[in-house]
Design a protein around this motif. Structure first.
Motif: not given
Length: 246
Positions: A155-159, A164-165, A183-185, A231-236
């Motif tokens: 199980t993953s939460q790809p970003v 990330v860069a 930081f996660a997807g 609380g994690a930041d989530v990518g777009r």
């Protein structure tokens, strides 16, 4: 600023170099192709002359605890030693979400990397991110056995590596901040589905089989240990949006 990127030719490193340059900074690529051996430290002293910050996104292909620890231990210690000598003021390291809860195989080296950075002499920032969107394509290549691709039950939460860069460069150009928010997807995915969609996008045919990995490591990749916490930041960018463009 002059920013050195350890592993600047890799999956996320290429994006880091692009973002550094797009934002008007000078990028120094630390890799064998530029005459720097991160494992032995060869070439680091000259490469870090005048550098303000180092972003370490170096990586190695191994599932061995010992090999991973040897790689990340050597690379991190050599980087920090050379940074002290060169007067580098900020060390930024990319790590993995949940790595301390699953210190096995490749992750064992990442845990050691964090420990060396935290105890080291250079002011630091550590960003933990989830697996990249590209991870599905990497498994498609590495885990192919004839017409069959074996994918770990995971199980993953790809970003997006590009996002990330961007975050890493933002951190490198700011003051050292210690351990920052993960930081996660934007979506949780089954890795077998990610690999199948990667294969479809690339026109790759074959049987893709999901197999549970035994032991503590296998449990960790299955049960959500590597997913972002509240609380994690989530990518777009979702995986589907990303794969549609490759």
């Amino acid at each position: 600023m002059k920013i050195a990127v350890a592993g600047g030719t890799g999956t996320v490193g290429r994006h880091v170099v692009d973002v550094v340059r797009e934002r008007g900074h000078h990028a120094v690529i630390l890799s064998r192709s530029t005459g720097v051996d991160l494992v032995t430290g060869t070439g680091l002293a000259d490469a870090l002359a005048g550098v303000d910050a180092v972003i370490d996104v170096s990586s190695t292909q191994t599932m061995s605890d010992a090999e991973s620890r040897a790689f990340f231990g050597a690379v991190t210690r050599h980087l920090l030693e050379a940074e002290v000598a060169a007067g580098v003021r900020h060390h930024v390291a990319l790590s993995i979400v949940g790595v301390d809860l699953a210190p096995y195989g490749y992750y064992a080296g990442k845990v050691l990397q964090e420990q060396v950075v935290v105890r080291g002499p250079v002011p630091w920032t550590i960003l933990r991110a989830t697996q990249f969107h590209e991870f599905g394509s990497q498994l498609l290549e590495r885990m192919r056995f004839g017409p069959v691709v074996v994918v770990p039950r995971m199980t993953s939460q790809p970003v997006a590596a590009r996002e990330v860069a961007e975050r890493l460069v933002e951190l490198a150009t700011a003051a050292p901040a210690g351990r920052v928010r993960d930081f996660a997807g934007p979506r949780v995915e089954r890795m077998v589905d990610v690999v199948r969609r990667s294969a479809a996008a690339a026109g790759v045919r074959g049987l893709i089989v999901e197999v549970p990995i035994p032991g503590a490591y296998g449990k960790a990749v299955r049960d959500g240990t590597l997913l972002a916490r509240p609380g994690a930041d989530v990518g777009r960018r979702t995986f589907d949006e990303w794969v549609a463009t490759v």
